[in-house]
Design a protein around this motif. Structure first.
Motif, mmCIF file in Angstrom:
data_model
loop_
_atom_site.group_PDB
_atom_site.id
_atom_site.type_symbol
_atom_site.label_atom_id
_atom_site.label_comp_id
_atom_site.label_asym_id
_atom_site.label_seq_id
_atom_site.Cartn_x
_atom_site.Cartn_y
_atom_site.Cartn_z
ATOM 1 N N PRO A 98 0.827 -1.219 0.000
ATOM 2 C CA PRO A 98 0.000 0.000 0.000
ATOM 3 C C PRO A 98 0.857 1.263 0.000
ATOM 4 O O PRO A 98 1.955 1.296 0.553
ATOM 5 C CB PRO A 98 -0.820 -0.124 1.291
ATOM 6 C CG PRO A 98 -0.005 -1.018 2.173
ATOM 7 C CD PRO A 98 0.694 -1.979 1.265
ATOM 8 N N VAL A 99 0.336 2.284 -0.618
ATOM 9 C CA VAL A 99 1.001 3.588 -0.638
ATOM 10 C C VAL A 99 0.696 4.309 0.667
ATOM 11 O O VAL A 99 -0.452 4.350 1.113
ATOM 12 C CB VAL A 99 0.512 4.427 -1.841
ATOM 13 C CG1 VAL A 99 1.200 5.792 -1.843
ATOM 14 C CG2 VAL A 99 0.775 3.692 -3.137
ATOM 15 N N ASP A 100 1.728 4.885 1.277
ATOM 16 C CA ASP A 100 1.560 5.596 2.543
ATOM 17 C C ASP A 100 1.612 7.098 2.269
ATOM 18 O O ASP A 100 2.493 7.584 1.560
ATOM 19 C CB ASP A 100 2.665 5.201 3.522
ATOM 20 C CG ASP A 100 2.402 5.737 4.914
ATOM 21 O OD1 ASP A 100 1.234 6.032 5.221
ATOM 22 O OD2 ASP A 100 3.369 5.890 5.683
ATOM 23 N N ALA A 101 0.653 7.834 2.813
ATOM 24 C CA ALA A 101 0.598 9.292 2.638
ATOM 25 C C ALA A 101 0.284 9.941 3.979
ATOM 26 O O ALA A 101 -0.660 9.540 4.660
ATOM 27 C CB ALA A 101 -0.443 9.687 1.598
ATOM 28 N N VAL A 102 1.075 10.929 4.346
ATOM 29 C CA VAL A 102 0.904 11.661 5.604
ATOM 30 C C VAL A 102 0.717 13.134 5.265
ATOM 31 O O VAL A 102 1.512 13.715 4.523
ATOM 32 C CB VAL A 102 2.117 11.483 6.540
ATOM 33 C CG1 VAL A 102 1.920 12.290 7.810
ATOM 34 C CG2 VAL A 102 2.324 10.010 6.861
#
Length: 358
Positions: free
Chosen positions: A50-54
């Motif tokens: 999964p792509v992680d975005a903060v």
């Protein structure tokens, strides 16, 4: 499945069906190959990490027109196409992620109130864009836009009324009685009003006029008919600036709206309650202008845009009345005993206040 994936799968099923019906092995193989590509795209999307975005939004409370920025850091994109979309003030914003993985974008602060940012959605596409996985990487946060507080000087000295309801000003001294209140521990006993205390049976403290500390009443015209959207924002900032400056100088301040929806008394240098009320005030469908209470008629500043004559009547009841009208060409005039300041912006009106009122 994307629209493209659905089209390819439909084409594959059609080719395979026609090939079997007409007994064309090549057409059947083509149909099966198209279906296999769609399945492969699904598998790749499912097994990919999964792509992680903060996301970070700062500041969360900001004056109108000041900078507010949202920043997103994306990691784990790999080689598959990734689309990151945030929602700012109800509108989707597609983010172009650079190689560093960090992107910043502005949050609009042209209007007071609450601006919603989010949710932040991350979409990862499979080969040929036939399948997509989507998830919410960050929820909704809010940014509170408050009115600007612009620099302005204080109040005119010697603008106090001699007595409650009297017309004369107190130019010097501080011995004229302007009111009575109950005694509280710590009050100077020399200020006891013995006649009233004996008559009522309650210790009463006299409040004397101090010409260096006149009361300021700020009357904001919040009627829908008296403003455009732009002029109302400017008028709110004029009110916020006058309230904050007078409170910081130790003057008692009362913030009122023409409709009566706002009535805040400021007796301390911190005008946070009044500024909070101004952050939430909106134009309302009212007709009449609420009068300023008698006890606050030292200096009356009435702020609006249209319907200046009604504001002149309201400000004229004070010992020192000023009408500030935003949205017109800069000018200074007199409406009877009231000074009328006109300006194209909040800054122009406050410059006129500094030049004329003091």
């Amino acid at each position: 499945m994307t629209v493209r994936g659905a089209a390819v799968l439909a084409a594959g099923a059609l080719c395979a069906g026609c090939g079997l019906w007409w007994r064309y092995p090549g057409l059947t193989a083509l149909g099966l190959a198209l279906a296999a590509v769609v399945v492969l795209s699904f598998v790749v999307v499912l097994v990919a990490s999964p792509v992680d975005a903060v996301r970070e939004v700062r500041p969360r409370t900001v004056p109108r027109l000041a900078a507010c920025t949202a920043s997103v850091v994306v990691s784990g994109t790999g080689r598959l196409p990734v689309e990151v979309v945030d929602t700012v003030a109800g509108s989707p914003v597609a983010l172009d992620i650079p190689e560093s993985g960090r992107v910043s974008y502005p949050v609009p602060t042209q209007r007071r109130g609450v601006v919603a940012v989010g949710p932040l959605t991350v979409r990862r596409y499979g080969p040929a864009g036939l399948a997509v996985s989507s998830r919410v990487a960050a929820g909704e946060v809010t940014v509170r836009v408050v009115p600007r507080v612009l620099p302005v000087r204080g109040l005119p000295a010697g603008a106090r009324r001699g007595q409650v309801g009297a017309d004369e000003r107190v130019e010097r001294g501080g011995t004229d009685l302007v009111g009575l209140r109950e005694y509280v521990p710590g009050d100077d006993l020399r200020r006891l009003h013995w006649a009233t205390s004996a008559r009522t049976g309650t210790l009463m403290i006299r409040e004397d006029a101090d010409p260096a500390r006149p009361h300021l009443a700020v009357l904001l015209d919040d009627r829908e008919s008296a403003h455009t959207a732009e002029s109302f924002e400017e008028a709110v900032e004029v009110a916020a600036s006058l309230v904050a400056s007078a409170a910081a100088d130790g003057h008692p301040v009362r913030l009122l709206s023409a409709s009566g929806s706002v009535d805040v008394e400021v007796l301390e240098p911190d005008a946070a309650e009044a500024l909070s009320a101004l952050a939430d005030v909106v134009p309302v469908a009212a007709q009449d202008v609420r009068p300023v209470p008698v006890r606050d008629l030292d200096v009356v500043a009435a702020i609006g845009s249209f319907a200046v004559d009604e504001l002149i009547l309201a400000a004229g009841r004070g010992a020192y009345g000023v009408v500030l009208s935003v949205g017109s060409e800069d000018s200074v005039s007199a409406g009877g005993v009231v000074i009328v300041l006109r300006g194209s912006s909040a800054e122009a009106l406050l410059r006129a206040w500094d030049a004329v009122v003091l």
